[in-house]
Structure formats: structure tokens, C-alpha cells
Design an enzyme around this catalytic site. Structure first.
Site, short mmCIF file in Angstrom:
data_model
loop_
_atom_site.label_atom_id
_atom_site.label_comp_id
_atom_site.label_asym_id
_atom_site.label_seq_id
_atom_site.Cartn_x
_atom_site.Cartn_y
_atom_site.Cartn_z
N ASP A 54 36.15 43.57 60.43
CA ASP A 54 35.02 43.85 59.55
C ASP A 54 35.58 44.72 58.43
O ASP A 54 35.74 45.92 58.59
CB ASP A 54 33.91 44.58 60.31
CG ASP A 54 32.71 44.86 59.43
OD1 ASP A 54 32.34 44.00 58.62
OD2 ASP A 54 32.16 45.98 59.54
N GLU B 118 35.33 38.87 58.10
CA GLU B 118 34.03 38.66 57.46
C GLU B 118 34.25 38.21 56.02
O GLU B 118 34.99 38.83 55.27
CB GLU B 118 33.21 39.95 57.49
CG GLU B 118 31.82 39.76 56.91
CD GLU B 118 30.97 41.00 57.05
OE1 GLU B 118 30.35 41.17 58.11
OE2 GLU B 118 30.94 41.79 56.10
N ASP C 254 30.73 49.27 62.47
CA ASP C 254 31.85 48.45 61.99
C ASP C 254 32.65 47.88 63.16
O ASP C 254 33.13 46.74 63.10
CB ASP C 254 32.79 49.28 61.10
CG ASP C 254 32.04 50.02 60.02
OD1 ASP C 254 31.83 49.44 58.95
OD2 ASP C 254 31.64 51.17 60.28
#
Length: 176
Positions: free
Chosen positions: A7, A68, A141
Site C-alpha cells: 500500500d 495499489e 496501511d
């Protein structure tokens, strides 16, 4: 399949390793955050993220890295930092010949919770449940990185079949 989920972020870059196959219970192998000081020079922050991700790649030896996909945000400065951290993760994987998969936030949320509009708490709760953890990973996160890995493990078989079908179609001289 062992997947490192990333992330991306300049201040907090979530990382998580999940192992398993679609349709079977999954296992968390590791979760954490690569942190950089907000007041440090950009180049040094990117080097710190690179070193952190390299350590995760060395320790866990994933078969794939799921990152991501950066999408348009209202704050240009935030999206730039996210894109830069994302590029570092992709570079680290590519340098080692590890495949990289990109998943949008809504794809990840839909895969893990059933809704592409789920909030962070819902994602954290489902990650906790799916990986049979005692508590949601903190910060968010870290939970998001695990969700990325889960999403990829579940989606990869269908994506691979689709790619094979497209390749077969193309090899027979047909166009889409």
C-alpha cells in the site's frame, strides 16, 4: 502462492505477505509499515522505501508483488508521493524478475468485503477475519497491504485464464 502486498505512501508504506490459494484458508506471513520522516528530502525517503521493500523481498521471497494502483486524488501532492512510492515497489520487484500486479482500491475493497465502497474499518475487520487474526493490523496501511495480497491471490487465477484465452485467440489469427 505467496504475495507481497504494498500500500504505497511516502510517510507510511504498508507491506504485508499472505500465502495461500483461492478457495482455501489464507495465512499471513508478515505485516508492517516502511516509514519515512515527512521532513526528510524526497530522494532519501524513496531510498528508505526501496531499502525497506528490498528487506521484505529478501525475507519473504514472494512469487508476486501486488501494488495499489494510483488513482486521481484531490491533493496533487499526495498522489505524487503515492505514485513515487508505488514506482519504487514496482522497480524493486521488476529488478528481481518478480511479477507485479496492480489493483485499484475499489477492486481490493470489493474482493475483501464484497463492496467496492467499504471503509477502512470494514477492510480491517475482514482482513482480520479472513486471516484469522486476533486484532486488525495497525495502522490501516498495514491492513490495506494484506488486503491487496488477498485480492491478488483470489483474482490471479481468473486473470490468468483470461490472459491465456486472449493469447490463444490471438495465436489463431483472430482479432478482438
Amino acid at each position: 502462492m505467496r504475495v507481497l502486498g504494498v500500500d504505497p505512501g511516502l510517510t507510511r508504506c504498508g507491506v504485508g505477505v499472505v500465502e495461500g490459494v483461492a478457495g482455501r484458508p489464507l495465512t499471513m506471513r508478515g505485516v508492517g509499515v516502511v516509514r519515512t520522516p515527512a521532513d526528510a528530502e524526497l530522494g532519501l525517503r524513496l531510498v528508505a522505501i526501496e531499502q525497506g521493500i528490498e528487506q521484505w523481498l529478501d525475507e519473504y521471497r514472494p512469487e508476486c508483488v501486488a501494488v495499489e494502483r494510483v488513482f486521481s486524488q484531490h491533493n496533487v501532492r499526495t498522489v505524487m508521493g503515492t505514485a513515487q512510492a508505488s514506482a519504487v515497489a514496482m522497480l524493486c520487484a521488476a529488478r528481481r524478475g518478480i511479477p507485479v500486479a496492480l489493483h485499484t482500491p475499489s477492486e481490493v475493497k470489493a474482493a475483501v468485503t464484497g463492496s467496492g465502497r467499504a471503509d477502512k474499518a470494514q477492510v480491517g475487520a475482514m482482513v482480520t477475519r479472513l486471516l484469522r487474526l486476533d486484532a486488525p493490523p495497525k495502522p490501516a496501511d498495514a491492513a490495506d497491504a494484506l488486503a491487496l495480497a488477498i485480492c491478488h491471490i483470489w483474482r490471479a487465477p481468473a486473470q490468468n485464464r483470461l490472459q491465456q484465452a486472449v493469447a490463444l485467440h490471438a495465436s489463431k489469427g483472430r482479432t478482438a
